[in-house]
Design a protein around this motif. Structure first.
Motif, PDB file in Angstrom:
ATOM      1  N   ARG A 261     -35.194 -23.075  21.925  1.00  0.00           N
ATOM      2  CA  ARG A 261     -35.371 -24.503  21.623  1.00  0.00           C
ATOM      3  C   ARG A 261     -34.243 -25.041  20.760  1.00  0.00           C
ATOM      4  N   ASP A 262     -33.740 -24.245  19.839  1.00  0.00           N
ATOM      5  CA  ASP A 262     -32.678 -24.680  18.929  1.00  0.00           C
ATOM      6  C   ASP A 262     -31.676 -23.543  18.820  1.00  0.00           C
ATOM      7  N   TRP A 263     -30.609 -23.608  19.616  1.00  0.00           N
ATOM      8  CA  TRP A 263     -29.690 -22.478  19.662  1.00  0.00           C
ATOM      9  C   TRP A 263     -28.947 -22.282  18.344  1.00  0.00           C
ATOM     10  N   ARG A 264     -28.726 -23.348  17.614  1.00  0.00           N
ATOM     11  CA  ARG A 264     -28.037 -23.205  16.327  1.00  0.00           C
ATOM     12  C   ARG A 264     -28.888 -22.402  15.338  1.00  0.00           C
ATOM     13  N   ALA A 265     -30.166 -22.763  15.227  1.00  0.00           N
ATOM     14  CA  ALA A 265     -31.061 -22.025  14.335  1.00  0.00           C
ATOM     15  C   ALA A 265     -31.216 -20.577  14.800  1.00  0.00           C
ATOM     16  N   PHE A 266     -31.270 -20.382  16.097  1.00  0.00           N
ATOM     17  CA  PHE A 266     -31.375 -19.038  16.660  1.00  0.00           C
ATOM     18  C   PHE A 266     -30.166 -18.197  16.264  1.00  0.00           C
ATOM     19  N   LEU A 267     -28.974 -18.768  16.368  1.00  0.00           N
ATOM     20  CA  LEU A 267     -27.754 -18.035  16.050  1.00  0.00           C
ATOM     21  C   LEU A 267     -27.652 -17.754  14.555  1.00  0.00           C
ATOM     22  N   VAL A 268     -28.047 -18.705  13.731  1.00  0.00           N
ATOM     23  CA  VAL A 268     -28.055 -18.492  12.283  1.00  0.00           C
ATOM     24  C   VAL A 268     -28.965 -17.317  11.939  1.00  0.00           C
ATOM     25  N   ALA A 269     -30.143 -17.258  12.561  1.00  0.00           N
ATOM     26  CA  ALA A 269     -31.080 -16.165  12.297  1.00  0.00           C
ATOM     27  C   ALA A 269     -30.523 -14.826  12.764  1.00  0.00           C
ATOM     28  N   ALA A 270     -29.852 -14.810  13.919  1.00  0.00           N
ATOM     29  CA  ALA A 270     -29.247 -13.571  14.413  1.00  0.00           C
ATOM     30  C   ALA A 270     -28.179 -13.068  13.446  1.00  0.00           C
ATOM     31  N   CYS A 271     -27.365 -13.979  12.939  1.00  0.00           N
ATOM     32  CA  CYS A 271     -26.325 -13.595  11.973  1.00  0.00           C
ATOM     33  C   CYS A 271     -26.932 -13.010  10.701  1.00  0.00           C
ATOM     34  N   ALA A 272     -28.047 -13.583  10.273  1.00  0.00           N
ATOM     35  CA  ALA A 272     -28.680 -13.134   9.037  1.00  0.00           C
ATOM     36  C   ALA A 272     -29.174 -11.696   9.148  1.00  0.00           C
ATOM     37  N   ARG A 273     -29.529 -11.248  10.349  1.00  0.00           N
ATOM     38  CA  ARG A 273     -30.068  -9.902  10.523  1.00  0.00           C
ATOM     39  C   ARG A 273     -28.994  -8.847  10.696  1.00  0.00           C
ATOM     40  N   SER A 274     -27.736  -9.256  10.804  1.00  0.00           N
ATOM     41  CA  SER A 274     -26.659  -8.308  11.072  1.00  0.00           C
ATOM     42  C   SER A 274     -25.826  -8.006   9.838  1.00  0.00           C
ATOM     43  N   ARG A 275     -25.566  -6.729   9.638  1.00  0.00           N
ATOM     44  CA  ARG A 275     -24.650  -6.321   8.570  1.00  0.00           C
ATOM     45  C   ARG A 275     -23.199  -6.496   8.996  1.00  0.00           C
ATOM     46  N   ASP A 276     -22.942  -6.385  10.295  1.00  0.00           N
ATOM     47  CA  ASP A 276     -21.550  -6.307  10.720  1.00  0.00           C
ATOM     48  C   ASP A 276     -21.240  -7.127  11.966  1.00  0.00           C
ATOM     49  N   VAL A 277     -21.956  -6.909  13.068  1.00  0.00           N
ATOM     50  CA  VAL A 277     -21.552  -7.451  14.361  1.00  0.00           C
ATOM     51  C   VAL A 277     -22.651  -8.331  14.958  1.00  0.00           C
ATOM     52  N   VAL A 278     -22.236  -9.438  15.553  1.00  0.00           N
ATOM     53  CA  VAL A 278     -23.112 -10.271  16.369  1.00  0.00           C
ATOM     54  C   VAL A 278     -22.421 -10.497  17.707  1.00  0.00           C
ATOM     55  N   ILE A 279     -23.143 -10.221  18.793  1.00  0.00           N
ATOM     56  CA  ILE A 279     -22.608 -10.452  20.138  1.00  0.00           C
ATOM     57  C   ILE A 279     -23.593 -11.332  20.888  1.00  0.00           C
ATOM     58  N   ILE A 280     -23.108 -12.457  21.366  1.00  0.00           N
ATOM     59  CA  ILE A 280     -23.957 -13.391  22.104  1.00  0.00           C
ATOM     60  C   ILE A 280     -23.210 -13.896  23.340  1.00  0.00           C
ATOM     61  N   ASP A 281     -23.974 -14.429  24.277  1.00  0.00           N
ATOM     62  CA  ASP A 281     -23.345 -15.129  25.391  1.00  0.00           C
ATOM     63  C   ASP A 281     -23.959 -16.518  25.505  1.00  0.00           C
ATOM     64  N   PHE A 282     -23.238 -17.416  26.150  1.00  0.00           N
ATOM     65  CA  PHE A 282     -23.730 -18.779  26.334  1.00  0.00           C
ATOM     66  C   PHE A 282     -22.997 -19.433  27.499  1.00  0.00           C
ATOM     67  N   PRO A 283     -23.669 -20.343  28.211  1.00  0.00           N
ATOM     68  CA  PRO A 283     -23.016 -21.097  29.282  1.00  0.00           C
ATOM     69  C   PRO A 283     -22.199 -22.238  28.677  1.00  0.00           C
ATOM     70  N   ARG A 284     -20.985 -22.342  29.098  1.00  0.00           N
ATOM     71  CA  ARG A 284     -20.104 -23.346  28.505  1.00  0.00           C
ATOM     72  C   ARG A 284     -20.334 -24.718  29.121  1.00  0.00           C
ATOM     73  N   SER A 285     -20.220 -25.730  28.289  1.00  0.00           N
ATOM     74  CA  SER A 285     -20.322 -27.107  28.759  1.00  0.00           C
ATOM     75  C   SER A 285     -19.137 -27.428  29.648  1.00  0.00           C
ATOM     76  N   ARG A 286     -19.404 -28.030  30.778  1.00  0.00           N
ATOM     77  CA  ARG A 286     -18.336 -28.446  31.683  1.00  0.00           C
ATOM     78  C   ARG A 286     -17.779 -29.789  31.231  1.00  0.00           C
ATOM     79  N   ARG A 287     -16.485 -29.944  31.374  1.00  0.00           N
ATOM     80  CA  ARG A 287     -15.855 -31.193  30.953  1.00  0.00           C
ATOM     81  C   ARG A 287     -16.287 -32.364  31.830  1.00  0.00           C
ATOM     82  N   VAL A 288     -16.660 -32.053  33.060  1.00  0.00           N
ATOM     83  CA  VAL A 288     -17.105 -33.098  33.977  1.00  0.00           C
ATOM     84  C   VAL A 288     -18.592 -32.893  34.225  1.00  0.00           C
ATOM     85  N   PRO A 289     -19.465 -33.748  33.676  1.00  0.00           N
ATOM     86  CA  PRO A 289     -20.916 -33.568  33.830  1.00  0.00           C
ATOM     87  C   PRO A 289     -21.368 -33.423  35.273  1.00  0.00           C
TER      88      PRO A 289
END
Length: 239
Positions: A122-150
């Protein structure tokens, strides 16, 4: 508002129907590109404790276990772990809880990995912040990139819907947006991989992995700017 189990972000990706998208030679090749990027991001690090968020799709936990990592797989509901339990058996360390990982202490894992999640939470920013908080060293994520042409994004979604049938709506984001959140949490990007220049659904439609490999190699110069989904490997900055 109460969310039904069917709407939880990791349920659809942990079903037999979803797993079948990656069957056959083409599916194996698509997954190999992702696995290579993840393992590259972890290369040079002594395997320790890893958290695989939303890993009921079985795309991360098995290869990390094979590399010697001690993996905890976090799922949002018991049904999301059915396939993974069947594959790993009773030795599987599968925990059910909120995917923001609030059930774990901060910096309780050496690495946190989340594939197929950023587009559906629902909120990818909050999700990513929480993932970072649980890691001592590494965070690996993937995401679909926004296209320049909708219009291109809309056409790609319609193509996926036509071919796959069960495609869900998903959020897209820019590299700058995701990088900004990681930077604010004290992480710096060490590796980034734009996996495919051509849509994954096109490769599934072709069912010719040799041709797909050839096309992606020829277009590789476009991957940094157009490749998607994007995989980022970020490391916590040393004070």
């Amino acid at each position: 508002m109460r969310i039904s189990e069917a709407d939880l972000p990791d349920i659809a990706s942990s079903t037999e129907i979803y797993v079948r998208r990656f069957e056959g030679c083409t599916g194996a090749w698509l997954l190999s590109v992702q696995t290579e990027a993840i393992l590259s991001g972890l290369s040079g690090i002594v395997p320790g404790y890893a958290l695989d968020i939303g890993g009921g799709h079985m795309q991360v936990t098995p290869p990390l276990l094979h590399q010697g990592w001690r993996v905890t797989t976090l799922i949002s509901a018991p049904s999301a772990g059915t396939l993974l339990r069947a594959r790993l058996g009773l030795d599987a360390d599968i925990v059910t809880g909120d995917l923001d990982a609030t059930g774990f202490d901060e910096r309780s894992f050496d690495a946190v990995v989340a594939m197929r999640m950023m587009a559906h939470v629902r909120d990818w920013r909050a999700f990513l912040v929480a993932a970072c908080a649980r890691s001592r060293d590494v965070v690996i994520i993937d995401f679909p990139r926004s296209r320049r042409v909708p219009l291109i994004s809309e056409l790609l979604f319609r193509l996926k819907k036509t071919f796959e049938g069960d495609t869900r709506a998903y959020a897209t984001m820019t590299l700058a947006e995701v990088s900004g959140v990681l930077e604010a949490q004290g992480f710096e990007i060490r590796e980034r991989t734009g996996q495919f220049v051509l849509p994954m659904v096109l490769h599934r439609f072709l069912k010719r992995p040799r041709l797909s490999r050839y096309l992606e190699r020829r277009l590789r110069f476009l991957a940094p700017s157009l490749g998607s989904p994007m995989i980022l490997c970020a490391r916590r900055k040393v004070p």
